[in-house]
Design a protein around this motif. Structure first.
Motif, PDB file in Angstrom:
ATOM      1  N   LEU A   1       0.856  -1.182   0.000  1.00  0.00           N
ATOM      2  CA  LEU A   1       0.000   0.000   0.000  1.00  0.00           C
ATOM      3  C   LEU A   1       0.894   1.233   0.000  1.00  0.00           C
ATOM      4  CD1 LEU A   1      -2.697   1.573   0.613  1.00  0.00           C
ATOM      5  CD2 LEU A   1      -2.298   1.037   3.033  1.00  0.00           C
ATOM      6  N   PHE A   2       0.734   2.074  -1.027  1.00  0.00           N
ATOM      7  CA  PHE A   2       1.542   3.288  -1.127  1.00  0.00           C
ATOM      8  C   PHE A   2       0.656   4.484  -0.793  1.00  0.00           C
ATOM      9  CE2 PHE A   2       2.936   0.173  -4.267  1.00  0.00           C
ATOM     10  CZ  PHE A   2       4.305   0.083  -4.041  1.00  0.00           C
ATOM     11  N   ILE A   3       1.114   5.336   0.114  1.00  0.00           N
ATOM     12  CA  ILE A   3       0.309   6.497   0.483  1.00  0.00           C
ATOM     13  C   ILE A   3       1.165   7.746   0.317  1.00  0.00           C
ATOM     14  CG2 ILE A   3      -1.105   7.556   2.297  1.00  0.00           C
ATOM     15  CD1 ILE A   3      -0.511   4.410   3.477  1.00  0.00           C
ATOM     16  N   GLY A   4       0.776   8.594  -0.619  1.00  0.00           N
ATOM     17  CA  GLY A   4       1.603   9.770  -0.899  1.00  0.00           C
ATOM     18  C   GLY A   4       0.810  11.053  -0.848  1.00  0.00           C
ATOM     19  N   GLY A   5       1.535  12.138  -0.580  1.00  0.00           N
ATOM     20  CA  GLY A   5       0.904  13.457  -0.607  1.00  0.00           C
ATOM     21  C   GLY A   5       1.800  14.440  -1.336  1.00  0.00           C
ATOM     22  N   GLY A   6       1.253  15.167  -2.309  1.00  0.00           N
ATOM     23  CA  GLY A   6       1.999  16.211  -3.020  1.00  0.00           C
ATOM     24  C   GLY A   6       3.282  15.701  -3.647  1.00  0.00           C
ATOM     25  N   ILE A   7       4.365  16.410  -3.401  1.00  0.00           N
ATOM     26  CA  ILE A   7       5.665  16.054  -3.962  1.00  0.00           C
ATOM     27  C   ILE A   7       6.209  14.764  -3.318  1.00  0.00           C
ATOM     28  CG2 ILE A   7       6.916  17.528  -2.323  1.00  0.00           C
ATOM     29  CD1 ILE A   7       7.919  17.349  -5.994  1.00  0.00           C
ATOM     30  N   GLY A   8       5.557  14.336  -2.244  1.00  0.00           N
ATOM     31  CA  GLY A   8       5.964  13.112  -1.540  1.00  0.00           C
ATOM     32  C   GLY A   8       5.767  11.850  -2.353  1.00  0.00           C
ATOM     33  N   LEU A   9       5.143  11.974  -3.517  1.00  0.00           N
ATOM     34  CA  LEU A   9       5.002  10.783  -4.365  1.00  0.00           C
ATOM     35  C   LEU A   9       6.337  10.406  -5.022  1.00  0.00           C
ATOM     36  CD1 LEU A   9       2.986   8.663  -5.484  1.00  0.00           C
ATOM     37  CD2 LEU A   9       2.587  10.185  -7.440  1.00  0.00           C
TER      38      LEU A   9
ATOM     39  N   LEU B   1      -1.598  -4.387  -5.190  1.00  0.00           N
ATOM     40  CA  LEU B   1      -0.925  -3.096  -5.071  1.00  0.00           C
ATOM     41  C   LEU B   1      -1.969  -1.981  -5.018  1.00  0.00           C
ATOM     42  CD1 LEU B   1       1.902  -3.440  -7.777  1.00  0.00           C
ATOM     43  CD2 LEU B   1       2.038  -4.000  -5.336  1.00  0.00           C
ATOM     44  N   SER B   2      -1.847  -1.097  -4.046  1.00  0.00           N
ATOM     45  CA  SER B   2      -2.795   0.021  -3.940  1.00  0.00           C
ATOM     46  C   SER B   2      -2.024   1.321  -3.733  1.00  0.00           C
ATOM     47  CB  SER B   2      -3.723  -0.152  -2.741  1.00  0.00           C
ATOM     48  OG  SER B   2      -4.180  -1.476  -2.662  1.00  0.00           O
ATOM     49  N   VAL B   3      -2.498   2.350  -4.392  1.00  0.00           N
ATOM     50  CA  VAL B   3      -1.899   3.679  -4.236  1.00  0.00           C
ATOM     51  C   VAL B   3      -2.986   4.632  -3.763  1.00  0.00           C
ATOM     52  CG1 VAL B   3      -0.761   5.617  -5.407  1.00  0.00           C
ATOM     53  CG2 VAL B   3      -0.253   3.265  -6.122  1.00  0.00           C
ATOM     54  N   VAL B   4      -2.717   5.332  -2.690  1.00  0.00           N
ATOM     55  CA  VAL B   4      -3.605   6.428  -2.277  1.00  0.00           C
ATOM     56  C   VAL B   4      -2.762   7.694  -2.359  1.00  0.00           C
ATOM     57  CG1 VAL B   4      -4.995   7.413  -0.407  1.00  0.00           C
ATOM     58  CG2 VAL B   4      -4.883   4.919  -0.703  1.00  0.00           C
ATOM     59  N   TYR B   5      -3.145   8.571  -3.258  1.00  0.00           N
ATOM     60  CA  TYR B   5      -2.318   9.760  -3.477  1.00  0.00           C
ATOM     61  C   TYR B   5      -3.190  11.007  -3.517  1.00  0.00           C
ATOM     62  CZ  TYR B   5       0.632  13.185  -5.913  1.00  0.00           C
ATOM     63  OH  TYR B   5       1.310  14.319  -6.252  1.00  0.00           O
ATOM     64  N   GLY B   6      -2.763  12.017  -2.816  1.00  0.00           N
ATOM     65  CA  GLY B   6      -3.530  13.250  -2.802  1.00  0.00           C
ATOM     66  C   GLY B   6      -2.657  14.469  -3.017  1.00  0.00           C
TER      67      GLY B   6
ATOM     68  N   GLU C   1      -4.685  -0.789  -7.786  1.00  0.00           N
ATOM     69  CA  GLU C   1      -5.756   0.142  -7.430  1.00  0.00           C
ATOM     70  C   GLU C   1      -5.128   1.517  -7.187  1.00  0.00           C
ATOM     71  OE1 GLU C   1      -9.096   0.358  -3.859  1.00  0.00           O
ATOM     72  OE2 GLU C   1      -7.106  -0.458  -3.462  1.00  0.00           O
ATOM     73  N   VAL C   2      -5.700   2.545  -7.783  1.00  0.00           N
ATOM     74  CA  VAL C   2      -5.182   3.891  -7.591  1.00  0.00           C
ATOM     75  C   VAL C   2      -6.307   4.800  -7.120  1.00  0.00           C
ATOM     76  CG1 VAL C   2      -4.068   5.882  -8.676  1.00  0.00           C
ATOM     77  CG2 VAL C   2      -3.406   3.561  -9.367  1.00  0.00           C
ATOM     78  N   VAL C   3      -6.161   5.357  -5.945  1.00  0.00           N
ATOM     79  CA  VAL C   3      -7.162   6.277  -5.406  1.00  0.00           C
ATOM     80  C   VAL C   3      -6.543   7.665  -5.362  1.00  0.00           C
ATOM     81  CG1 VAL C   3      -8.571   6.855  -3.393  1.00  0.00           C
ATOM     82  CG2 VAL C   3      -8.141   4.449  -3.982  1.00  0.00           C
ATOM     83  N   LEU C   4      -7.158   8.593  -6.078  1.00  0.00           N
ATOM     84  CA  LEU C   4      -6.635   9.951  -6.084  1.00  0.00           C
ATOM     85  C   LEU C   4      -7.558  10.854  -5.278  1.00  0.00           C
ATOM     86  CD1 LEU C   4      -5.552  10.313  -9.831  1.00  0.00           C
ATOM     87  CD2 LEU C   4      -4.172   9.610  -7.858  1.00  0.00           C
ATOM     88  N   ALA C   5      -6.959  11.759  -4.546  1.00  0.00           N
ATOM     89  CA  ALA C   5      -7.761  12.640  -3.705  1.00  0.00           C
ATOM     90  C   ALA C   5      -7.246  14.069  -3.802  1.00  0.00           C
ATOM     91  CB  ALA C   5      -7.690  12.169  -2.254  1.00  0.00           C
ATOM     92  N   LEU C   6      -8.161  15.012  -3.716  1.00  0.00           N
ATOM     93  CA  LEU C   6      -7.777  16.421  -3.680  1.00  0.00           C
ATOM     94  C   LEU C   6      -8.238  17.017  -2.360  1.00  0.00           C
ATOM     95  CD1 LEU C   6      -8.750  17.542  -7.310  1.00  0.00           C
ATOM     96  CD2 LEU C   6      -6.527  16.729  -6.478  1.00  0.00           C
ATOM     97  N   ASP C   7      -7.454  17.965  -1.874  1.00  0.00           N
ATOM     98  CA  ASP C   7      -7.827  18.623  -0.626  1.00  0.00           C
ATOM     99  C   ASP C   7      -9.198  19.298  -0.810  1.00  0.00           C
ATOM    100  OD1 ASP C   7      -5.391  17.860   0.283  1.00  0.00           O
ATOM    101  OD2 ASP C   7      -4.539  19.873   0.453  1.00  0.00           O
ATOM    102  N   PRO C   8     -10.012  19.332   0.226  1.00  0.00           N
ATOM    103  CA  PRO C   8     -11.318  19.984   0.107  1.00  0.00           C
ATOM    104  C   PRO C   8     -11.150  21.418  -0.396  1.00  0.00           C
ATOM    105  CG  PRO C   8     -11.137  18.819   2.194  1.00  0.00           C
ATOM    106  CD  PRO C   8      -9.793  18.760   1.554  1.00  0.00           C
ATOM    107  N   GLY C   9     -11.927  21.756  -1.415  1.00  0.00           N
ATOM    108  CA  GLY C   9     -11.831  23.092  -1.994  1.00  0.00           C
ATOM    109  C   GLY C   9     -10.894  23.150  -3.182  1.00  0.00           C
TER     110      GLY C   9
ATOM    111  N   LEU D   1      -7.729   7.712   3.402  1.00  0.00           N
ATOM    112  CA  LEU D   1      -7.175   6.400   3.735  1.00  0.00           C
ATOM    113  C   LEU D   1      -8.022   5.704   4.802  1.00  0.00           C
ATOM    114  CD1 LEU D   1      -4.713   4.370   3.613  1.00  0.00           C
ATOM    115  CD2 LEU D   1      -3.705   5.714   5.470  1.00  0.00           C
ATOM    116  N   GLU D   2      -8.423   6.467   5.789  1.00  0.00           N
ATOM    117  CA  GLU D   2      -9.158   5.932   6.937  1.00  0.00           C
ATOM    118  C   GLU D   2     -10.475   5.274   6.516  1.00  0.00           C
ATOM    119  OE1 GLU D   2      -9.662   8.945   9.903  1.00  0.00           O
ATOM    120  OE2 GLU D   2      -9.340   7.479  11.517  1.00  0.00           O
ATOM    121  N   LYS D   3     -11.088   5.807   5.439  1.00  0.00           N
ATOM    122  CA  LYS D   3     -12.391   5.294   4.996  1.00  0.00           C
ATOM    123  C   LYS D   3     -12.277   3.963   4.253  1.00  0.00           C
ATOM    124  CE  LYS D   3     -13.637   9.299   3.185  1.00  0.00           C
ATOM    125  NZ  LYS D   3     -14.305  10.214   2.295  1.00  0.00           N
TER     126      LYS D   3
END
Lengths: 278, 334
Positions: free
Chosen positions: A114-122, A142-147, A170-178, A195-197
């Protein structure tokens, strides 16, 4: 004697714009022999320098299986990175390294990742993901959660599309609210909440995370809550560095030097220092 | 005469020997400037002080220079600068604490990824030490593994034993090769006198630092805020410290330069993003204490301190590391 602090010149073969403030440089050592012998593992970093601007630390964004070049993704935040953004293909930079430890890819084989990244942290995760994909059959799920803050702040957009559509990850993309536009089809929310959900099978699963410090801190907490054992969770940390070889004295967290003992740490190893890091 | 045996000789003879062996060498030694002793490059042995209190600077800067050009970045590539090591150098009359400090920084600079500048300067320099007859008011070397008569880090140790006579101790092969067989064998009377003087010198060390066994436990304590409240963040403690070795690497035009840095400064660990894990002053002071008395010990087996007391003596606001470290158990546990 070769001076550890003297870099090797590398030519910029290609520059790709990832976001309005992130570029990816494809670099080839001027010395062909150096290019052939330059060997690294996913998770390691280099010191990249621009004459008259200075030297900074960047993780290697390409994978060890990408032969003949290395890539670094650079976000414009300060003096050196501004100078990097002024460069054009054909320009020369200095490279020292590779330095630091790496993700234990062998230990991840046979299980889920499971890969979890944020911004440039990918960026460091991309090196690992590419390496894992080069031997896809050695891994299970393999799962990626990236926002990122907004759609335009997502790095490696083409590659994210490729990963999403290849059918074996599996690739889950997320954007910050707004940060989302009306046509955004992914998740909206901060990475730890997204991720928590999700329901994640923690058995035989390695979790790897990188992003802004506040995100890493919360993600580590979420993974803990999901039942991940702290030795199954890896993160890669950023600290100001000058030498990259454990001598200049500033990148330590307790007795651990991020440049030498890291940048990759299990949550288990850094747990007692979390107040100091984040 | 067997190796390691102490010999005795008179001051005039010692002076002549030092003069002849330092022929053609660069000489670094203690000199008085505005009434204060400093280690400086000197013209000749006759310029060197034989009786002096703790020098303002140690000998660190002659091995780990304040500023070194590492290389020049030209259109034709990278041109490394050689450290100026073509000449042999001799350090005269290093005090035991300063010589011992070299053995501490050696562990960092001479280990894996040996530092080219430091390594070259260590290799071309003979260190001649001078025992301390009496400790200074800020000294606490005994608390951190040193001694006024210590010889660690020296190639040759010299001790004044009265009647204008000196005991010579060849500490390393290099020292012996440099000095050759000199003086007459020390008789039992002289050796006894030597031991008496050593005991007297050790007894003159008035300060004691009690290093807590479990410093990590005090990490979260508000104690660090209190003890660093007056700190001006000037960095003097770190620059004068014989074991502080943190450095910066900067570009001066096309020259890449390595220069001293200090954990006291608020830019020390601040990243371009603005993130800084040691953003507050107390965190940086705590870093200095922990680096010396916890992390360095854990990583290299020795404390990053030789007990010279310079940091206390020269601190503009009288921050006293001896008092601060010694009181952790009593006042610093959360």
């Amino acid at each position: 004697m070769k001076d550890s602090l003297v870099p090797d010149p590398a030519r910029i073969e290609d520059i790709r714009n990832e976001t309005p403030d992130v570029v990816t440089l494809r670099l080839v050592f001027e010395d062909r022999g150096k290019m052939e012998t330059f060997s690294f593992r996913a998770g390691q970093f280099v010191e990249l320098s621009v004459p008259k601007a200075g030297e900074s630390t960047f993780c290697i964004a390409s994978a060890p299986s990408d032969r003949g070049y290395i890539e670094c993704s650079v976000k414009k935040v300060g003096r050196v990175t501004e100078a990097v953004h002024m460069l054009e293909p054909g320009g020369i930079v200095g490279i020292r390294g590779p330095y630091g430890n790496f993700f234990p890819i062998e230990a991840m084989k046979g299980g889920n990742v499971l890969f979890i990244g944020g911004g440039i942290g990918l960026v460091p995760l991309r090196s690992l993901i590419r390496e894992v994909l080069s031997a896809r059959s050695d891994f299970k799920r393999l799962s990626v959660v990236y926002g990122a803050r907004s759609e335009r702040d997502l790095v490696y957009k083409d590659e994210l599309d490729e990963w999403r559509t290849r059918g074996d990850m599996e690739v889950v993309l997320a954007l910050d609210p707004g940060g989302e536009m009306e046509d955004w089809k992914g998740e909206v929310g901060y990475v730890p909440s997204v991720l928590e959900k999700r329901t994640i099978e923690t058995k035989d699963c390695t979790a790897v995370t990188c992003g802004p410090p506040v995100m890493i801190k919360r993600v580590l907490g979420v993974l803990d809550g999901m039942g991940f054992c702290s030795s199954q969770v890896y993160t890669t940390l950023e600290m100001k560095m000058k030498c990259g070889i454990g001598k200049c004295g500033r990148c330590n967290i307790g007795p651990l030097y991020v440049c030498k003992d890291g940048p990759v740490f299990t949550y288990e190893r850094i747990k007692e220092f979390t107040e100091e890091i984040f | 005469m067997s190796f390691g045996e102490k010999t005795v000789l008179g001051k005039d003879e010692l002076f002549r020997i030092l003069k002849s062996i330092s022929e053609g060498c660069e000489i670094i030694g203690p000199v008085m400037e505005d009434g204060k002793p400093y280690f400086r490059p000197v013209e000749g042995v006759e310029d060197v002080a034989w009786d002096f209190d703790t020098t303002v600077n140690g000998i660190k800067e002659f091995f780990f220079p304040r500023r070194s050009v590492l290389y020049e970045q030209t259109n034709d590539g990278i041109r490394p600068f050689d450290p100026e090591t073509d000449k042999k150098r001799i350090v005269l009359f290093s005090r035991p604490c300063d010589a011992r400090a070299l053995t501490i920084t050696d562990r960092l600079f001479m280990g894996e990824n040996q530092d080219r500048v430091y390594g070259a300067l260590r290799a071309n320099t003979v260190v001649v030490g001078l025992s301390c007859e009496k400790a200074g008011p800020h000294c606490f070397c005994l608390s951190v593994g040193g001694s006024p008569f210590g010889t660690e880090g020296m190639d040759v140790s010299i001790t004044a034993v009265g009647d204008d006579e000196y005991v010579l101790d060849m500490v390393t092969d290099r020292g012996k090769a440099f000095f050759g067989n000199r003086g007459r064998k020390a008789d039992s009377k002289r050796l006894q006198e030597f031991e008496t003087l050593k005991k007297r010198a050790e007894e003159s060390v008035e300060r004691t630092m009690r290093i807590p066994k479990d410093l990590p436990s005090a990490f979260e304590s508000d104690y660090w805020k209190e003890v660093s409240a007056a700190c001006l963040k000037c960095g003097v403690c770190t620059y004068l410290c014989p074991t502080c070795h943190c450095f910066d690497i900067v570009d001066e035009g096309f020259y890449r330069v390595r220069c001293w840095d200090t954990c006291s400064f608020d830019t020390f660990s601040r990243m371009a993003s603005g993130e800084d894990p040691r953003k507050d002053k107390y965190m940086r002071y705590r870093q200095r204490v922990y680096h010396k008395f916890s992390y360095y010990k854990e990583n290299f087996g020795v404390y990053g301190c030789v007990g010279c007391g310079r940091c206390t003596k020269h601190c503009p606001v009288k921050t006293d590391i001896v008092e601060i470290v010694s009181s952790v158990d009593e006042k610093g546990m959360p």
